[in-house]
Enzyme design. Structure first.
Site, PDB file in Angstrom:
ATOM      1  N   GLY A  10      -4.649  -5.693  24.735  1.00 56.45           N
ATOM      2  CA  GLY A  10      -4.071  -4.483  24.537  1.00 56.45           C
ATOM      3  C   GLY A  10      -3.242  -4.059  25.750  1.00 56.45           C
ATOM      4  N   CYS A  37       1.448  -3.618  -8.380  1.00 52.97           N
ATOM      5  CA  CYS A  37       2.701  -4.383  -8.447  1.00 52.97           C
ATOM      6  C   CYS A  37       3.207  -4.474  -9.722  1.00 52.97           C
ATOM      7  CB  CYS A  37       2.514  -5.420  -7.472  1.00 52.97           C
ATOM      8  SG  CYS A  37       3.931  -6.612  -7.658  1.00 52.97           S
ATOM      9  N   CYS A  80       3.065  -8.805  -9.976  1.00 51.77           N
ATOM     10  CA  CYS A  80       2.026  -9.617  -9.984  1.00 51.77           C
ATOM     11  C   CYS A  80       0.677  -8.598 -10.321  1.00 51.77           C
ATOM     12  CB  CYS A  80       1.697 -10.343  -8.647  1.00 51.77           C
ATOM     13  SG  CYS A  80       1.129  -9.257  -7.354  1.00 51.77           S
ATOM     14  N   CYS A 115       4.965  -5.622  -4.508  1.00 52.93           N
ATOM     15  CA  CYS A 115       4.420  -6.425  -3.312  1.00 52.93           C
ATOM     16  C   CYS A 115       6.044  -6.497  -2.441  1.00 52.93           C
ATOM     17  CB  CYS A 115       4.022  -7.553  -3.473  1.00 52.93           C
ATOM     18  SG  CYS A 115       2.327  -7.801  -4.470  1.00 52.93           S
ATOM     19  N   CYS A 171       2.999 -12.365  -3.462  1.00 54.09           N
ATOM     20  CA  CYS A 171       3.454 -11.759  -4.903  1.00 54.09           C
ATOM     21  C   CYS A 171       3.704 -13.180  -5.687  1.00 54.09           C
ATOM     22  CB  CYS A 171       4.547 -10.798  -4.781  1.00 54.09           C
ATOM     23  SG  CYS A 171       4.800  -9.967  -6.145  1.00 54.09           S
TER      24      CYS A 171
END
Ligand SMILES: Nc1ncnc2c1ncn2[C@@H]1O[C@H](COP(=O)(O)OP(=O)(O)OP(=O)(O)O)[C@@H](O)[C@H]1O
Ligand SMILES: [Mg+2]
Lengths: 284, 263
Positions: A31, A240, A243, A265, A271
């Site tokens: 980080g 979605c 899908c 998606c 997807c």
């Protein structure tokens, strides 16, 4: 352009070693923003030159590269970067998450959980999460060193005060390994939980700001919040439309100039894989 | 050392504090003790070293020589300059406060009044929005800012309100020592009077020790128990405020007091 004129993956070996040293330092201090001597790349800064340099430094001849922008492999930016490495490194490229060994991304983390042999490279425009409230770099450096992150909560406090809830939806700050707070920008907060203990190595490159940072595999990554306003991810009240997924990040897609819209998606590979699996199941 | 000494000594002990700017003297050989709940005024003409002294105490400036000791909450005297940076910064945002002459230097102008007051709470780990907000609201009330202004930005406040906001922002963690540099400096006379009243009440109620720099002897008279008179970087007189003002001993203090009385 002719392939012979380039070193493998465009950058010369000395530059790549310099970038790898920054990456190793980043991995050693999860980080922490490591300064590096960012190079001019044959593309403008907004195009992810930081990510491109990190990718160039980690890419090997056997790697398989995937590049996504807004979850999609076929936007101009993704196509250009993929083409760049195809030409300068001659590596194999793919649009399939599970086939890739290196994935460079601008906005999304793939829906499919990443594995230990994969590296996810983020293109980052603004790496400093404290900049919004503290413009002095001498001061932000001290705050990072001493893990003084009250200011991040001041920002979230203001969010709740103005909007009634934490309205930050992108670049949502996370604390890495209990110390450094970093900006996963500009991914949606929907993807934050995927960073937590991810099996793959995550590398972040900011070209204009000349910073590299990293999250080693299986590292604790916690999204900041308040006890009475806990972190939560975006949700959609519909699946979605392509899908049927109910657990993926959806984009609103404008279908025609009469304002017809569809939610689907944003991760196109995810997807498509789901759609073809459903097709196979139907046709057995 | 016996337990009693640890708990009941001076809060701050400054010994021969000296700051040179190259060859020029900022302040020289300044020594004093400050007791819990005591208000010390530092007065003197422009360039006499008041801000230099305060900046050394707060840690903005590194003294050339001398020492600063502070009694931590555990009762132990510590050399402030020997604290680690993390310890010093924690001290400064919990047990100490600093009210600047210009509120813009002491406030975050781009976040709301509530966030300005809540910042120190969040800095020491407060993570409950509702609690932070109600504490901020409580403090706004105590500095006489209507609590429905909690979401306003400081720039929507008058000068006097900004100064009161700065005070609330500092006092929210219950500091035992607050430094003030001309806190009423830029304000109208009537606004000054109200702020002084408020300060006097808060300081007495919370028994906060204060080091206040002012060139205004009326401010010193109203707020402080003791005074240091500075000139050319050195302390020329020290004593109880009423004594110094009513019966100044040093020639310079006499001049200072008489010039004010004539004005
Ligand atoms: N940064 C600096 N560099 C050099 N000399 C300085 C600096 N700051 C202050 N001085 C000098 O140190 C002396 C004390 O200045 P200081 O600012 O402490 O006075 P002051 O009592 O706060 O004055 P005022 O009432 O005008 O605020 C003056 O001679 C001043 O010129
Ligand atoms: Mg001054």
């Amino acid at each position: 352009m002719n392939k012979q004129h380039y070193n493998f993956a465009y950058l010369d070996e000395q530059t790549k070693r310099m970038i790898r040293r920054a990456i190793l330092k980043g991995i050693a201090v999860p980080g922490y923003q490591v300064p590096f001597a960012s190079r001019e790349m044959p593309m403008p800064y907004g195009w992810g030159t930081g990510g491109v340099q990190v990718t160039a430094a980690v890419l090997g001849r056997d790697d398989v590269l995937k590049v996504i922008d807004q979850g999609s492999d076929d936007t101009t930016n993704a196509v250009a970067i993929r083409g760049f490495f195809k030409k300068t490194a001659g590596v194999e490229t793919t649009t399939q998450t599970r086939e890739a060994t290196v994935i460079q991304t601008r906005h999304r983390i793939p829906e499919e959980p990443l594995k230990a042999h994969q590296i996810l490279v983020y293109q980052v425009p603004i790496p400093e999460p404290l900049r919004f409230l503290e413009p002095r770099e001498t001061e932000t450096r001290k705050m990072h060193a001493l893990s003084e992150y009250g200011l991040m909560h001041v920002k979230l406090y203001e969010d709740i005060t103005r909007h009634g809830h934490i309205a930050t939806t992108y670049a949502y700050p996370v604390q890495v390994d209990g110390h450094y707070v970093m900006d996963p920008s500009p991914t949606p907060k929907f993807d934050n939980p995927k960073m937590q203990r991810m099996a793959a190595l995550q590398l972040f490159g900011a070209g204009r700001e000349k910073r590299i940072y990293a999250i080693p595999p299986h590292t604790e990554v916690v999204s900041l919040d308040f006890d009475d306003h806990p972190f939560s991810i975006q949700q959609w009240d519909r699946p979605c439309e392509l899908c049927g997924a109910r657990d993926s990040y959806l984009d609103e897609i404008v279908l025609d100039d009469k304002g017809k819209r569809m939610f689907a998606c944003s991760d196109t590979d995810h997807c498509e894989r789901r759609q073809s699996a459903q097709g196979e199941a139907r046709h057995g | 050392m016996v337990e009693g000494d640890m708990k009941h000594g001076p809060l701050l002990r400054v010994n021969r504090l000296t700051k040179f700017y190259g060859a020029r003297t900022g302040c020289r050989d300044v020594s004093f003790e400050l007791w819990p709940g005591e208000v010390l005024a530092i007065v003197g003409e422009s360039g006499s070293g008041k801000t230099t002294l305060l900046s050394c105490l707060w840690g903005d400036l590194m003294p050339t020589a001398g020492s600063i000791e502070y009694r931590m909450r555990d009762g132990r005297m510590r050399d402030v300059m020997r604290l680690s940076e993390a310890e010093r910064r924690l001290l400064m945002r919990t047990d100490w406060g600093f009210v600047r002459q210009n509120p813009a230097d002491g406030l975050r102008m781009n976040v709301s009044a509530g966030a300005n007051v809540g910042e120190r709470l969040m800095a020491v780990g407060a993570r409950h929005y509702g609690n932070i907000r109600s504490e901020a609201s409580d403090w706004l009330g105590r500095v006489e800012i209507a609590t429905d202004r909690i979401d306003d930005m400081p720039r929507q406040f008058s000068g006097g309100m900004r100064q009161r906001l700065q005070i609330a922002r500092n006092l929210v963690t219950g500091p035992r020592l607050v430094f003030m540099d001309e806190p009423t400096g830029g304000l109208d006379v009537s606004v000054q009077a109200r702020l002084l009243d408020l300060l006097r009440g808060l300081v007495a109620d919370l028994s906060i020790a204060v080091v206040i720099v002012t060139h205004d002897l009326a401010v010193a008279r109203l707020l402080s128990h003791r005074m240091l008179v500075m000139r050319g970087g050195v302390v020329v007189e020290e004593g109880l405020t009423d004594q110094v003002l009513d019966d100044p001993q040093a020639e310079y203090s006499q001049l200072l007091v008489s010039s004010i009385l004539q004005a």
